[in-house]
Design an enzyme around this catalytic site. Structure first.
Site, PDB file in Angstrom:
ATOM      1  N   VAL A 110      37.716 100.961  42.526  1.00 39.41           N
ATOM      2  CA  VAL A 110      38.638 100.517  41.476  1.00 39.41           C
ATOM      3  C   VAL A 110      39.923 101.337  41.478  1.00 39.41           C
ATOM      4  CG1 VAL A 110      38.932 100.174  39.000  1.00 39.41           C
ATOM      5  CG2 VAL A 110      36.740  99.672  40.072  1.00 39.41           C
ATOM      6  N   CYS A 111      39.799 102.654  41.758  1.00 34.50           N
ATOM      7  CA  CYS A 111      41.021 103.471  41.713  1.00 34.50           C
ATOM      8  C   CYS A 111      41.998 103.068  42.812  1.00 34.50           C
ATOM      9  CB  CYS A 111      40.690 104.964  41.754  1.00 34.50           C
ATOM     10  SG  CYS A 111      39.732 105.446  43.176  1.00 34.50           S
ATOM     11  N   THR A 112      41.481 102.632  43.962  1.00 32.96           N
ATOM     12  CA  THR A 112      42.355 102.146  45.032  1.00 32.96           C
ATOM     13  C   THR A 112      43.062 100.871  44.584  1.00 32.96           C
ATOM     14  OG1 THR A 112      40.921 103.054  46.741  1.00 32.96           O
ATOM     15  CG2 THR A 112      42.426 101.329  47.414  1.00 32.96           C
TER      16      THR A 112
ATOM     17  N   ASN B   8      45.544 101.937  41.699  1.00 35.68           N
ATOM     18  CA  ASN B   8      46.609 102.920  41.898  1.00 35.68           C
ATOM     19  C   ASN B   8      47.221 102.964  43.295  1.00 35.68           C
ATOM     20  OD1 ASN B   8      46.030 103.775  39.256  1.00 35.68           O
ATOM     21  ND2 ASN B   8      44.375 105.060  40.046  1.00 35.68           N
TER      22      ASN B   8
END
Ligand SMILES: [Zn+2]
Lengths: 426, 518
Positions: A198-200, A203
């Site tokens: 999810v962070c990829t 962000n």
């Protein structure tokens, strides 16, 4: 009239590899073609082929279940369907086509337009053999667990022959409940949907897929909330996904977002061609024919076919796993970082290759930890979600995971590892 | 392509894209004998949209045909096989053109001795052996048209691919290795690597340096401190290098990019050199200089040879990189450096193609940028094989006699048994039965191999004669799938086809492939 002159030479003479030669009898082998009841699950790429093969090899009592309707993209391989059939039930059109081509007097095919879960245990216990040609892992697990449960609770052994394809590759396998390894034993071998952190997505997108998943998993909910559910079969929804992903890609200077890719990522599309379905369905039906007529020994118990670089096949005996949650007797072990909350734990096991449970309910010896349904129990137990798992149970405790959609109780022994800190929080 | 077609063919376009599809749509497949296997093959080719097909058969529909062939209707007994199957198969896809020729292949060969007739076909398939094929084999061989011959008998089957040469550019190599040039960075890549001063980056930046950069730096400093020795010389050194990379990290748990570098250290050990397969191609090309009639594949190889002379024996860069733990900017910058270099290489390569074309008196108009781009992307993975024209050879028999693996021996015997089965039919005009076993073995010893068979070997022949039918639907359909996959590969020009014999045992559900060499 269509006769079975092509089947007679396969049964008339006992071959040298027949392992039950002393008991083999031509007449009873012949009779089994007309008396055996076969259930075909799935009337798609594999299903159309399976029905054709069963019909031409003389089987007369066939049921077929499929919940899907015919889509334009099926027509490149599902040869019982035509353009005019788009939108209609797959199982009904397929059954009608076979009856018409083979002759109503020659075969009895009963279609069911619905989910396999809609049918009762009694329904399943009437069959001599089940062949599944499904792409849904969940449905394959369901029928596997149902048949294995039938073998242990009712002593009714119904062989399951399972086929699957992906592009130029596929596999077929014979499952004899209680005797051979089952579908669940090798759940970790099934290729799974690619997921991105999810962070990829949020962000640091780098690939066009990251942009599409951002639109799909994050932006849709922000834009439409829970009022409008995304449906990949609605062209306007896909168009929105595509445009949203494309805009994001432009901002980050990422190339390669196309409509085709958007559709592929959102629907988790697996490439499919008629040829591979033909190979795998024929292999499944060959095993069914041998198994029901005793004309030759059947596959023990797994064959994979790969045609994307020359041709390779691999045939082997897949062993039963003692910690299989369907056919085994032992629990699985799982290692959980100490910092994880019940919620985080649930997210982990949803994606874990050998577990893959979408709506888990979890209990320990002392009672339920979290129940995803019914609503009253969900309300009572949802406070536990934010608690750390190691506050709810102790190291080495056994927990049981269930899902209303699967007839499986998955036993896990939980061991906590020493990681106290969540690296995501940095 | 129309939107409707895009949607209809979506599931296959993901395998061979629009270039493969348009190749497929311009292909014309010929089937000799409208058997159940043959119709299954065509079904699997008509559905994905070949351009056209022709079925050649003079026989009338028999009860046996109807019994095993889904593409014959109940009221079509005694009508011509080619005509009814053409019509029924064509219902699967009206965009495909189907033609029926109600003649035997032997008669046709007498009439169509002008070889132009055969030129129209992309692939010719014979389903179940037919005698007196030598003339046809010679014609197709000389025209470089692949010929596939498939046989099924009971639970056994075999399939030969006879073609003089197969070349594949888009091999879709399943190893999925990336050509990253970590050991040999070009100027722009080196400059980009130098622009990262690892010691002086803040923690956030340090955790977002793509591992390609980490590798380039680590490799160069390693070589400096190890007397010029690279780490890939031994297993121990490789392990040490892995540790060396790990120690560059400030905190391996928190720095995903360094964790990725450690887990993918094999990328740093990939040496930029000319693979043997490419050297072999260059050798063939040198021995057989291109002429006015050369195929585009060999023109590219000739151009590649010139390119390598100008580029220090380094292949054109494919220009693709895997996803790497990194922030967006570093990743996109790095990706662009690879893309730019690939474009530059492609330009140089195109110039060489032009010069080759000119040297053989062909027009530069032939230049197709998509095809060149695809060649450059795949130059490390090209596939070529020189085929063979034989069903059997003394070398192949010798191989069989030396084989120790029981499972392989069985597959040889299945194939030999099928060949003998066909010879028997040819001589007696009927199918052999179990009571013919003695004569069958004699025939085998006479025509295939004179070595005495072991008792366990005879079992394979017994099995063939016990279930002596060519019309077992399941094996027909299985081989229909296998053969059609190979036709798809040849027609799209993508994926590597078999070379050149496949044998399937439907009792064990296992297979073997062989190459019959001269
Ligand atoms: Zn199991």
């Amino acid at each position: 009239m269509r006769d079975h002159s092509s089947v007679i030479p396969l049964l008339k003479t006992i071959g040298p590899f027949n392992e039950v030669a002393d008991d083999y009898n031509y007449q009873s082998a012949w009779d089994r073609l007309s008396t055996s009841k076969i259930l075909v699950i799935g009337a798609g790429g594999l299903g159309c082929e399976i029905l054709k093969n069963l019909a031409l090899t003389g089987f007369k009592n066939i049921h077929v279940i499929d919940m899907d309707t015919i889509d334009l993209s099926n027509l490149n391989r599902q040869f019982l369907f035509r353009h005019k059939d788009i939108g209609k039930s797959k199982s009904e059109i397929a059954a009608n086509f076979i009856k018409q081509r083979i002759g109503e007097d020659n075969i009895n095919i009963i279609p069911f337009f619905g989910k396999i879960q809609d049918k009762s245990i009694e329904f399943y216990s009437q069959f001599d053999l089940v062949i599944s040609g499904l792409d849904s892992i969940e449905a394959r697990r369901w029928i596997n667990a149902t048949l294995v449960n039938l073998s242990s609770s009712n002593n009714k052994i119904i062989p399951l022959i399972d086929g699957g394809t992906e592009g130029f590759r596929g596999q077929s396998r014979v499952i004899i409940p209680s005797f051979t390894s089952c579908f669940e034993c090798t759940l970790d071998l099934m290729s799974q949907k690619i997921t991105y952190p999810v962070c990829t997505i949020a962000n640091t997108p780098r690939l066009p897929e990251h942009c599409i998943e951002w639109a799909h998993l994050i932006q849709w909910n922000i834009e439409f909330g829970s009022t409008k559910k995304f449906d990949a079969d609605i062209p306007q929804h896909i168009q929105w996904m595509y445009e949203t992903a494309l805009n994001r890609a432009k901002i980050f200077k990422i190339e390669g977002v196309t409509k085709q890719l958007t559709l592929g990522v959102c629907k988790n599309i697996i490439p499919a061609i008629a040829s591979t379905n033909s190979i795998i369905a024929a292999s499944c039906c060959n095993e069914a024919f041998k198994l029901l007529t005793d004309s030759n020994p059947y596959l023990n118990n797994y064959m994979s076919y790969s045609g994307d670089y020359s041709i390779y096949t691999y045939t082997f005996e897949n062993n039963k796993r003692s910690n299989c949650s369907v056919c085994g007797s032992l629990p699985k072990k799982i290692y959980v970082e100490s910092y994880k909350t019940l919620q985080q734990f649930i997210e982990d096991i949803k994606d874990k290759q050998e577990i893959q449970i979408k709506n888990p309910s979890i209990s320990s010896i002392s009672g339920p930890l979290y129940m995803s349904s019914p609503t009253e129990l969900q309300k009572i137990t949802k406070n536990n979600l934010s608690k750390k798992l190691n506050k709810l149970i102790s190291n080495g405790d056994e927990i049981v995971i269930t899902d209303v959609n699967l007839p499986i109780s998955l036993r896990l022994i939980v061991y906590f590892t020493s990681d106290e800190k969540d690296p995501e929080l940095n | 392509m129309t939107i409707d077609k895009d949607a209809k063919y979506d599931r296959q376009l993901r395998l061979w894209a629009s270039t493969g599809q348009s190749n497929l749509e311009s292909s014309h497949i010929c089937l000799i004998n409208a058997s159940s296997t043959g119709c299954e093959i065509l079904k699997n080719l008509i559905l994905p949209g070949i351009g056209s097909f022709t079925i050649i058969d003079d026989k009338k529909v028999s009860n046996l045909d109807l019994s095993s062939n889904f593409f014959i209707k109940n009221n079509e007994i005694n009508r011509n096989l080619a005509t009814v199957t053409t019509k029924n198969l064509n219902e699967l896809n009206t965009e495909v053109k189907g033609f029926a020729i109600e003649k035997s292949i032997q008669d046709l060969l007498i009439e169509e001795n002008d070889e132009i007739f055969w030129q129209q076909f992309s692939v010719v398939i014979i389903s179940d052996y037919t005698p007196k094929l030598n003339q046809l084999i010679d014609i197709l061989w000389s025209k470089q048209i692949p010929l596939m011959i498939v046989n099924t008998v009971g639970f056994y089957s075999s399939f030969n691919l006879l073609t003089s040469e197969t070349t594949v550019i888009e091999t879709h190599d399943p190893s999925k290795l990336y050509d990253l040039r970590i050991d040999l960075p070009w100027e722009e890549l080196q400059q980009f690597a130098d622009s990262f001063d690892l010691d002086n980056l803040d923690d956030q930046e340090h955790a977002h340096v793509p591992c390609i950069i980490i590798f380039i730096k680590a490799l160069q400093s390693w070589i400096k401190t190890h007397e010029g020795q690279p780490p890939w010389v031994s297993y121990t050194e490789k392990k040490n290098f892995k540790k060396y990379v790990e120690l560059l990290s400030r905190n391996i748990v928190l720095e995903n990019n360094f964790a990725e570098a450690v887990s993918s250290s094999h990328r740093a050990f990939q040496i930029t050199d000319l693979p043997d397969s490419v050297k072999q191609l260059l050798k063939i090309s040198k021995e057989n200089p291109v002429t006015k009639n050369s195929s585009i594949f060999w023109i590219y190889i000739a151009a590649l040879s010139k390119f390598l002379q100008l580029n220090n024996d380094v292949l054109p860069l494919p220009g693709t990189i895997p996803d790497l733990a990194s922030d967006t900017k570093n990743y996109i910058d790095l990706q662009n450096i690879y893309k730019e270099k690939a474009k530059k290489d492609q330009k140089l390569f195109t110039e060489q193609v032009e010069s080759v074309l000119e040297s053989i008196g062909r027009s530069k108009d032939e230049i197709n940028n998509d095809s060149i781009a695809s060649f450059c992307k795949n130059s490390r993975l090209l596939f070529v094989t020189i085929g063979s024209k034989k069903f059997i050879s003394s070398h192949f028999i010798e191989q069989f006699n030396h084989e120790k693996d029981q499972s392989k021996i069985k597959k040889y015997l299945i194939y030999f048994g099928i060949l003998t089965f066909n010879i028997f039919i040819n001589e007696h005009n009927r199918l052999p039965e179990l009571s013919d076993l003695k004569e069958f073995i004699q025939l085998y010893n006479e025509k295939i191999d004179s070595t005495t068979l072991a008792g366990s070997d005879v079992k394979v022949f017994e099995e063939l004669l016990s279930h002596n039918t060519r019309n077992y639907t399941n094996l027909n359909s299985l081989m229909g799938g296998v053969v059609s996959q190979e036709v798809l590969k040849l027609c799209t020009g993508q994926y590597v086809p078999i070379d050149n014999l496949f044998v399937f045992d439907g009792i064990e559900s296992s297979s073997e492939k062989f190459k019959i060499e001269y």
